[in-house]
Design a protein around this motif. Structure first.
Motif, PDB file in Angstrom:
ATOM      1  N   GLU A 124       0.840  -1.201   0.000  1.00  0.00           N
ATOM      2  CA  GLU A 124       0.000   0.000   0.000  1.00  0.00           C
ATOM      3  C   GLU A 124       0.875   1.252   0.000  1.00  0.00           C
ATOM      4  O   GLU A 124       0.417   2.341  -0.372  1.00  0.00           O
ATOM      5  N   THR A 125       2.127   1.093   0.390  1.00  0.00           N
ATOM      6  CA  THR A 125       3.092   2.192   0.298  1.00  0.00           C
ATOM      7  C   THR A 125       3.136   2.765  -1.112  1.00  0.00           C
ATOM      8  O   THR A 125       3.344   3.969  -1.309  1.00  0.00           O
ATOM      9  N   LYS A 126       2.918   1.929  -2.102  1.00  0.00           N
ATOM     10  CA  LYS A 126       2.993   2.372  -3.500  1.00  0.00           C
ATOM     11  C   LYS A 126       1.995   3.483  -3.799  1.00  0.00           C
ATOM     12  O   LYS A 126       2.268   4.370  -4.614  1.00  0.00           O
ATOM     13  N   THR A 127       0.830   3.454  -3.157  1.00  0.00           N
ATOM     14  CA  THR A 127      -0.144   4.517  -3.412  1.00  0.00           C
ATOM     15  C   THR A 127       0.370   5.868  -2.916  1.00  0.00           C
ATOM     16  O   THR A 127       0.078   6.905  -3.513  1.00  0.00           O
ATOM     17  N   PHE A 128       1.149   5.845  -1.837  1.00  0.00           N
ATOM     18  CA  PHE A 128       1.701   7.088  -1.302  1.00  0.00           C
ATOM     19  C   PHE A 128       2.872   7.573  -2.160  1.00  0.00           C
ATOM     20  O   PHE A 128       2.979   8.774  -2.453  1.00  0.00           O
ATOM     21  N   THR A 129       3.745   6.653  -2.554  1.00  0.00           N
ATOM     22  CA  THR A 129       4.895   7.034  -3.379  1.00  0.00           C
ATOM     23  C   THR A 129       4.442   7.591  -4.714  1.00  0.00           C
ATOM     24  O   THR A 129       4.939   8.631  -5.169  1.00  0.00           O
ATOM     25  N   VAL A 130       3.495   6.930  -5.358  1.00  0.00           N
ATOM     26  CA  VAL A 130       3.032   7.403  -6.659  1.00  0.00           C
ATOM     27  C   VAL A 130       2.255   8.713  -6.520  1.00  0.00           C
ATOM     28  O   VAL A 130       2.340   9.585  -7.392  1.00  0.00           O
ATOM     29  N   LEU A 223       9.087   0.753  -8.095  1.00  0.00           N
ATOM     30  CA  LEU A 223       8.759   1.767  -7.094  1.00  0.00           C
ATOM     31  C   LEU A 223       9.977   2.275  -6.351  1.00  0.00           C
ATOM     32  O   LEU A 223      10.006   3.423  -5.900  1.00  0.00           O
ATOM     33  N   VAL A 224      11.015   1.444  -6.218  1.00  0.00           N
ATOM     34  CA  VAL A 224      12.270   1.943  -5.656  1.00  0.00           C
ATOM     35  C   VAL A 224      12.853   3.005  -6.586  1.00  0.00           C
ATOM     36  O   VAL A 224      13.336   4.054  -6.143  1.00  0.00           O
ATOM     37  N   LEU A 225      12.788   2.759  -7.887  1.00  0.00           N
ATOM     38  CA  LEU A 225      13.264   3.761  -8.849  1.00  0.00           C
ATOM     39  C   LEU A 225      12.459   5.047  -8.757  1.00  0.00           C
ATOM     40  O   LEU A 225      13.026   6.149  -8.803  1.00  0.00           O
ATOM     41  N   LEU A 226      11.154   4.947  -8.604  1.00  0.00           N
ATOM     42  CA  LEU A 226      10.344   6.159  -8.481  1.00  0.00           C
ATOM     43  C   LEU A 226      10.663   6.905  -7.188  1.00  0.00           C
ATOM     44  O   LEU A 226      10.627   8.147  -7.151  1.00  0.00           O
ATOM     45  N   GLY A 227      11.006   6.168  -6.134  1.00  0.00           N
ATOM     46  CA  GLY A 227      11.450   6.832  -4.908  1.00  0.00           C
ATOM     47  C   GLY A 227      12.719   7.625  -5.142  1.00  0.00           C
ATOM     48  O   GLY A 227      12.868   8.754  -4.642  1.00  0.00           O
ATOM     49  N   LEU A 228      13.641   7.055  -5.921  1.00  0.00           N
ATOM     50  CA  LEU A 228      14.882   7.769  -6.249  1.00  0.00           C
ATOM     51  C   LEU A 228      14.611   8.983  -7.129  1.00  0.00           C
ATOM     52  O   LEU A 228      15.287  10.019  -6.991  1.00  0.00           O
ATOM     53  N   VAL A 241       9.382  13.744   1.827  1.00  0.00           N
ATOM     54  CA  VAL A 241       8.499  14.294   0.788  1.00  0.00           C
ATOM     55  C   VAL A 241       7.090  13.734   0.958  1.00  0.00           C
ATOM     56  O   VAL A 241       6.099  14.477   0.893  1.00  0.00           O
ATOM     57  N   ILE A 242       6.995  12.440   1.177  1.00  0.00           N
ATOM     58  CA  ILE A 242       5.681  11.833   1.381  1.00  0.00           C
ATOM     59  C   ILE A 242       5.019  12.410   2.624  1.00  0.00           C
ATOM     60  O   ILE A 242       3.815  12.709   2.624  1.00  0.00           O
ATOM     61  N   ASP A 243       5.784  12.588   3.680  1.00  0.00           N
ATOM     62  CA  ASP A 243       5.230  13.164   4.902  1.00  0.00           C
ATOM     63  C   ASP A 243       4.691  14.573   4.660  1.00  0.00           C
ATOM     64  O   ASP A 243       3.547  14.880   5.010  1.00  0.00           O
ATOM     65  N   ARG A 244       5.503  15.406   4.031  1.00  0.00           N
ATOM     66  CA  ARG A 244       5.144  16.813   3.858  1.00  0.00           C
ATOM     67  C   ARG A 244       4.075  17.037   2.798  1.00  0.00           C
ATOM     68  O   ARG A 244       3.166  17.843   2.980  1.00  0.00           O
ATOM     69  N   TRP A 293      14.232  -3.203   3.097  1.00  0.00           N
ATOM     70  CA  TRP A 293      14.290  -3.940   1.837  1.00  0.00           C
ATOM     71  C   TRP A 293      13.108  -3.604   0.926  1.00  0.00           C
ATOM     72  O   TRP A 293      13.160  -3.829  -0.284  1.00  0.00           O
ATOM     73  N   ALA A 294      12.042  -3.041   1.510  1.00  0.00           N
ATOM     74  CA  ALA A 294      10.868  -2.683   0.705  1.00  0.00           C
ATOM     75  C   ALA A 294      10.820  -1.186   0.402  1.00  0.00           C
ATOM     76  O   ALA A 294      10.101  -0.768  -0.500  1.00  0.00           O
ATOM     77  N   TRP A 295      11.485  -0.372   1.135  1.00  0.00           N
ATOM     78  CA  TRP A 295      11.636   1.071   0.975  1.00  0.00           C
ATOM     79  C   TRP A 295      10.374   1.724   0.397  1.00  0.00           C
ATOM     80  O   TRP A 295       9.289   1.549   0.964  1.00  0.00           O
ATOM     81  N   SER A 296      10.497   2.469  -0.695  1.00  0.00           N
ATOM     82  CA  SER A 296       9.351   3.209  -1.236  1.00  0.00           C
ATOM     83  C   SER A 296       8.347   2.306  -1.941  1.00  0.00           C
ATOM     84  O   SER A 296       7.328   2.778  -2.455  1.00  0.00           O
ATOM     85  N   ALA A 297       8.615   1.006  -1.943  1.00  0.00           N
ATOM     86  CA  ALA A 297       7.668   0.040  -2.496  1.00  0.00           C
ATOM     87  C   ALA A 297       6.812  -0.608  -1.416  1.00  0.00           C
ATOM     88  O   ALA A 297       5.759  -1.169  -1.728  1.00  0.00           O
TER      89      ALA A 297
END
Length: 415
Positions: A124-130, A223-228, A241-244, A293-297
């Motif tokens: 579900e982290t992916k919805t926040f990262t995207v 999603l790790v790439l999108l986090g980068l 960034v996600i927090d703010r 290991w799951a980071w922004s994914a």
């Protein structure tokens, strides 16, 4: 600075009172059957609603008959799948709601499951990262059809893989979490901290699986790439960034992205998590495994209360421009019947949202525009039954009864 969740100061009192980021395992799959102690079973019967939802979810819920049918359906799935504890929240405007917790949050102490716990939410982290990425699109700082090579060097075929391809799981990259060396390294030391470049290296050593845009393959590498990308463009840690830009505008005070020196952070109260994704295949307590290991994914943590709010926010695009939200919801077939995927979001049976799986925990957070309904499922195991994720079994059982014209089946996304 990332915020400290507001409930930590009263965590101990609350615990006593209320009591599709995938990884590949070499272990066999097995279910665990849990029999709560008599004291725990009594507490479970009393744990109907939490402090957030008590006022707007009266005890009669969706009505005595429907409540009883849902209680039985959830109990049946929990017993058959060996799920230690599960919390379910279903809100249907004009009809009522169903907010229940059953089973145990801790198999050792018999502590009852509750609807008021923090939980790891995996993919579900992916919805926040995207969402954070799409806000940069709205700002005009990036374009969805920009190549990933513009932001991250060394990506195989990166000149032809776009940010859109990454967000819709059609990059053609090999998933790092499907690499045997990765599985061995993680399971040999689940407390280890991984960096994004280390994660990506496991996948990049393999040939790409397809040309960009051709085939849906659920892939944490994307999603790790999108986090980068988010970090490159903003100059700030993706967690900040996600927090703010996402959590604060959405008023999600009890949702967080553990990162950096706080990567092992898991606020109280929370359930213990149980997994069989171990080197031996034995069931272990994975509560305190390192989620880096799951980071922004897949590293984020949330609560039923926050996820109830987030379900509508992400499905309706409250934080994005209408045009960008339209792009997000342009879902494509996945190859799995009844399931289509957009930009970090899926649609199944009319339900829009995402599910999550990380060792020890699973979740579902979805919104049904046709009925303006919201469903949140949280449980403390990721052990599959007959190849089916336990969260899918629960969500399917609930929707078959409550929304028979809109049955959830999102099982293909988190492993």
């Amino acid at each position: 600075m990332r915020r400290t969740p507001s409930r930590r100061l009263i965590a101990a009192a609350l615990l006593v009172a209320s009591v599709l980021a995938p990884m590949t395992s070499t272990s066999a799959l097995a279910a665990t059957t849990v029999t709560p102690t008599p004291a725990a079973a009594t507490a479970v019967r009393l744990a109907g609603v939490d402090r957030h939802d008590h006022d707007d979810c009266p005890s009669h819920g969706l009505g005595r008959d429907l409540n009883a049918r849902l209680d039985k359906a959830v109990a049946d799935v929990r017993r058959e799948a060996g799920i230690p504890g599960v919390a379910v929240g279903l809100w249907m405007p004009g009809k009522g709601c169903y907010v229940r917790a059953t089973g145990v949050a801790d198999k050792v102490t018999g502590q009852p499951m509750s609807t008021d716990l923090y939980s790891r939410i995996g993919s579900e982290t992916k919805t926040f990262t995207v969402t954070a990425l799409l806000k940069l699109v709205d700002d005009g700082r990036i374009g969805l059809d920009d190549p990933i090579s513009r932001y991250v060097h060394g990506v195989p075929n990166g000149r032809h893989i776009t940010l859109r391809h990454l967000a819709e799981m059609r990059s053609g990259l090999f998933p790092y979490s499907a690499d045997a060396d990765f599985a061995h390294d993680l399971l040999s030391d689940p407390t280890r901290t991984f960096t994004p470049p280390e994660l990506l290296a496991y996948g990049f050593k393999h040939r790409n699986t397809s040309a960009p845009g051709k085939v849906f393959v659920y892939n944490n590498s994307n999603l790790v790439l999108l986090g980068l990308v988010i970090e490159k463009v903003t100059g700030h840690h993706v967690a900040d960034v996600i927090d703010r830009r996402v959590l604060r505008p959405a008023h999600l005070d009890d949702t967080l992205f553990p990162d950096g020196p706080n990567v092992r952070e898991f606020p109280e109260p929370h359930a213990r998590g149980y997994t069989n994704q171990t080197l031996s295949g034995a069931v272990e307590d994975s509560t305190d495994w390192n989620p880096s290991w799951a980071w922004s994914a897949g590293a984020m943590i949330s609560t039923m209360h926050d996820l109830r709010s987030w379900a509508k926010t992400v499905a309706t695009g409250a934080l994005l421009s209408p045009e960008t939200q339209k792009q997000r919801l342009k879902t494509l077939p996945t190859g799995f019947p009844g399931l289509s995927y957009g930009l970090g979001i899926f649609e199944t049976g009319g339900w829009i949202g995402h599910n999550g799986s990380i060792p020890g925990y699973e979740s579902v957070t979805v919104y049904l525009p046709a009925l303006k309904a919201t469903l949140v499922v949280l449980l403390n195991t990721d052990i599959t039954t007959g190849g089916q994720e336990p969260s899918t079994l629960v969500a399917r059982a609930v929707t078959r009864i409550a929304t028979p014209d809109h049955v959830y089946d999102g099982s293909a996304t988190t492993r």
